[in-house]
Design an enzyme around this catalytic site. Structure first.
Site, PDB file in Angstrom:
ATOM      1  N   SER A   1       0.809  -1.233   0.000  1.00 36.38           N
ATOM      2  CA  SER A   1       0.000   0.000   0.000  1.00 36.38           C
ATOM      3  C   SER A   1       0.838   1.276   0.000  1.00 36.38           C
ATOM      4  O   SER A   1       0.307   2.357  -0.190  1.00 36.38           O
ATOM      5  CB  SER A   1      -0.942   0.005   1.206  1.00 36.38           C
ATOM      6  OG  SER A   1      -0.218  -0.021   2.410  1.00 36.38           O
TER       7      SER A   1
ATOM      8  N   LYS B   1      -6.909   3.611   8.302  1.00 35.42           N
ATOM      9  CA  LYS B   1      -5.962   4.575   7.737  1.00 35.42           C
ATOM     10  C   LYS B   1      -6.520   5.993   7.774  1.00 35.42           C
ATOM     11  O   LYS B   1      -5.793   6.961   8.054  1.00 35.42           O
ATOM     12  CB  LYS B   1      -5.609   4.167   6.303  1.00 35.42           C
ATOM     13  CG  LYS B   1      -4.792   2.879   6.231  1.00 35.42           C
ATOM     14  CD  LYS B   1      -4.550   2.441   4.795  1.00 35.42           C
ATOM     15  CE  LYS B   1      -3.714   1.148   4.753  1.00 35.42           C
ATOM     16  NZ  LYS B   1      -3.504   0.670   3.369  1.00 35.42           N
TER      17      LYS B   1
END
Length: 801
Positions: free
Chosen positions: A709, A752
């Site tokens: 990511s 996140k």
């Protein structure tokens, strides 16, 4: 031979050795003349001592021939021990010792079995020089032995003799086969040589040790050897007595128990029945109201009859009784009534837990269907999320909301399959598994059953696979007939509402994961943590520490300060600990009767908790070249991380540091190669790739990092240094990249986003494929955040430069 006494009166005794000389006669033994040759009689494991008489029965041919030759004669013979006591055949001269005893046959006795026994009196020690005849019996040349060293009567030697006398008397006293009269004889023997020979004759020592005594000429040394042998003999006698005492005690105890059991039976009959009858009566009484099936009733009756046939003192009795007690105590088709007041259930869930809307919604849906249909297999829920977000406590609230009993079973570190399925009754100490045991305790077949930390079960090991055993428990199609090894009867678990909790689903068995309905519980935002602290944490800690509500007041601003400066977590566990620390400080002030204000100040906060551990904002405060804020997912929630890059003079090498995993390194290589391939299109001088080395670093090098990511963040950081442009500080990004320049969606979006929000970042760059995940998040989580969705890697450059 004039000194020899007539000892026929001793022959009838049971002893092998009998003293035959007076002390005065014993002094004259050493002066007895020794013939030049003597017939030799070999003995096995036995030594004849001077001054001792010994009966001998002939067993071997040469001995028989010798006795036959001596019959009716009083002739001197040599008596010698053979070296190997296990030698049964006729010995050879080399098989015999050199030192022997000269003796005389004083009597020959014909035994009832036609065998002949002779009685030999020991005279003195002799040495066998050589054998001159071997058939029909041994004849050898002999000579007197060296003079024996006199025994000096000093303190040491007298103490030695005293010890020998004492030990001898103790052994005689403890040995039933030795007459007690010999104690009197030992006390009255004054001749040292005769005393040593007499005591040695009583020993049950090995032939080798007995031979050592007769071969030793020094009387002091012989006495020491004898004392050593006596000590060993006493230990042997004591041990023998101890063993016999234990056996006798055990037999006495068994006999006593038998008598007491018989008396107990009689008493029980007088009082109204035996223990077995009382147990059977109690079990039948409990079984009357059971709602079990005919099959279970049949098994119960069969096992009950087996119990009646057993004695109450039998080891199997307690096992059988334990089994029947388990069967009769289980809640067969016994259920608590569910509370179908959906508003009340929702109210209870909201009062105990702030947030967790998805979980509450799923529970209310289940109650709604159950209310309409009346019968529904319970779902298997798995609450998955970081520590401290309230997964375990939710199970208790759920039980209270729907009016069911509550069970919690911790699975952390579980390694034994029998903990789930139970042990077979053939094993000693067998017991049912924890599933059945828990249902037996709550006495209902439809509790809320929390399987805590299901992700921490150990997989296949020497004690089985607990994960595989849970497959049957957590499958709605199979758990109607759950089979416990101890119970050995199918039990219906379909009405049990199982709620599993886990921090990560990566370690859960795939087949087990497939059977559960996964509900993702992300971390809390700051506003939620403040609300949880106000509603629950402060009240709980005040009660735990005995502090009144009017003695401690924590404002919303201070709670925010604790959250931002003293904790960094997805849940509220650390926040709870910090609040507890503040209340403990206040409790001390109250106990010491110090003056204080109920309302806590920021200064008191810092004094109690110390200097703050975290900055309010971890985001970049100004624009940097080559530094980009990335977003990462961890087991304890989301985190931000910085991707730093720099150029140095070199040959185009790429270096990566920061404890990066293989996947993360591949993402960096991918971003670098994409920049090379599209340098002209992006406006990068291609010569830089040949004249500059590239270094990528991710701070906090002690923490391992991995995953795809960070790909878009690495690309942006590299582009920044090659284009010599600064990156906007208020941007964070996450996304996987490809060689074709595409940006792919990633997981953990909610965590996140919360991490970015905690760090004060307002702009978040995501792949368009993640837009659906953002739309699923509650609007309040997204307050003051701006999302930028991209498909191509190049699009990010227009946003952040």
């Amino acid at each position: 031979m004039n000194n020899l006494l007539n000892l026929a009166e001793f022959i009838e005794t049971e002893n092998d050795f009998v003293p035959v000389f007076s002390p005065e006669n014993a002094d004259n033994l050493k002066n007895e003349p020794v013939p030049e040759t003597l017939p030799i009689l070999p003995l096995r494991n036995t030594v004849l001592y001077p001054g001792i008489v010994m009966p001998v029965t002939a067993g071997r041919d040469k001995a028989k021939e010798l006795i036959k030759h001596l019959q009716g004669k009083k002739q001197y013979i040599g008596v010698v021990a053979q070296r190997d006591k296990n030698l049964d055949k006729e010995p050879n001269p080399e098989d015999l010792y050199d030192i022997a005893t000269m003796g005389v046959v004083v009597q020959t006795i014909q035994m009832p079995d036609d065998s002949t026994m002779i009685v030999i009196q020991g005279i003195r020690r002799i040495k066998i020089k050589k054998y001159i005849q071997t058939d029909p019996y041994f004849v050898a040349e002999v000579a007197p032995t060296a003079e024996e060293t006199p025994f000096v009567e000093n303190k040491e030697n007298l103490a030695l003799l005293s010890s020998i006398r004492d030990l001898s008397k103790q052994i005689i006293h403890k040995s039933p086969h030795i007459p007690n009269d010999l104690e009197f004889m030992i006390n009255n023997i004054r001749n040292t040589n005769f005393l040593l020979n007499f005591v040695a004759s009583l020993l049950e020592a090995d032939g080798v040790d007995k031979q050592r005594l007769i071969e030793t000429s020094d009387l002091h040394e012989r006495a020491q050897i004898l004392l050593e042998l006596l000590t060993h003999e006493q230990q042997r006698v004591d041990l023998k007595e101890q063993i016999q005492g234990k056996v006798r005690s055990g037999m006495d105890k068994k006999y006593r128990e038998h008598i007491l059991n018989e008396q107990l039976k009689t008493i029980q009959q007088e009082l109204g029945g035996s223990q077995v009858d009382n147990d059977v009566k109690e079990l039948k009484e409990k079984a009357k109201d059971k709602k079990w099936s005919p099959e279970v009733a049949e098994i119960f009756e069969k096992e009950l009859k087996k119990l009646q046939r057993l004695h109450s003192m039998s080891p199997d009795y307690s096992t059988q009784l334990n089994y029947l007690s388990t069967v009769v105590d289980l809640p067969w088709n016994e259920f608590t009534d569910d509370n179908f007041d959906l508003k009340q259930a929702e109210k209870v869930l909201d009062a105990d837990h702030f947030g967790l809307e998805k979980v509450k919604e799923r529970i209310i849906e289940h109650l709604a269907v159950l209310k309409l249909k009346g019968d529904l297999k319970a779902p298997i829920l798995c609450l998955f999320g970081p520590p401290g977000v309230g997964k375990t406590s939710l199970g208790k609230s759920l039980a209270e909301a729907i009016g069911r009993k509550y069970i919690r079973m911790s699975l952390g570190g579980l390694r034994d399959e029998s903990e789930i399925r139970g042990h077979r009754r053939t094993y000693i100490g067998a017991m049912p598994g924890r599933i059945i045991s828990s249902l037996r305790k709550v006495k209902t077949a439809n509790p809320v059953f929390v399987l805590d930390e299901i992700d921490k079960i150990l997989g296949m090991n020497i004690q089985g696979d607990p994960s595989a055993a849970l497959l049957e428990v957590l499958d709605p199609e199979q758990n109607t007939t759950f089979h416990d090894n101890f119970l050995d009867i199918d039990f219906d678990l379909s009405k049990v509402l199982f709620v599993a909790t886990a921090n990560t689903i990566n370690t859960i068995h795939p087949a087990l994961l497939d059977r559960m309905e996964i509900i993702d519980i992300a971390g809390y935002i700051i506003e939620e943590k403040i609300e949880i602290a106000k509603r629950h944490l402060v009240t709980k800690q005040l009660l735990a520490h005995g502090v009144e509500a009017d003695q401690f007041e924590l404002s919303e601003d201070l709670i925010r300060e604790i959250v931002e400066k003293y904790t960094r977590e997805a849940g509220v566990r650390q926040l709870d600990k910090q609040i507890a620390k503040l209340i403990r400080h206040r409790a001390r002030q109250i106990a010491e009767k110090k003056k204080f204000s109920a309302k806590l100040t920021s200064k008191e906060l810092e004094k109690s908790l110390g200097a703050f551990k975290f900055d309010k904002s971890l985001g970049l405060e100004e624009n940097f070249m080559g530094v980009v804020t990335g977003l990462a997912w961890t087991a304890v929630g989301g985190e931000i991380l910085f991707i730093e890059s720099s150029l140095s003079i070199g040959k185009g090498n790429l270096t990566m540091t920061g404890n990066l995993g293989d996947v993360m390194k591949e993402s960096a290589t991918l971003a670098f190669e994409y920049l090379k391939a599209h340098a002209q299109k992006l406006g990068i001088d291609e010569k830089l790739f040949e004249t500059r080395n590239v270094h990528i670093h991710v701070p906090e090098g002690a923490t391992p990092k991995d995953g795809p990511s960070a790909g878009i963040a690495m690309f942006t950081a590299l582009a920044s240094v090659f284009l010599d442009k600064k990156v906007k500080a208020n941007f964070a990004m996450t996304g996987e990249i490809t060689l074709r320049g595409q940006v792919l969606p990633v997981g953990g979006i909610k965590e996140k986003i919360l991490a970015a929000k905690r760090a004060g970042i307002e702009n978040i760059v995501l792949c368009k494929g993640n837009k659906r995940h953002v739309e699923e998040i509650e609007k309040e989580y997204l307050k003051n955040l701006k999302f930028h969705y991209i498909d191509k890697m190049s699009e990010v450059l227009n946003l952040v430069f």
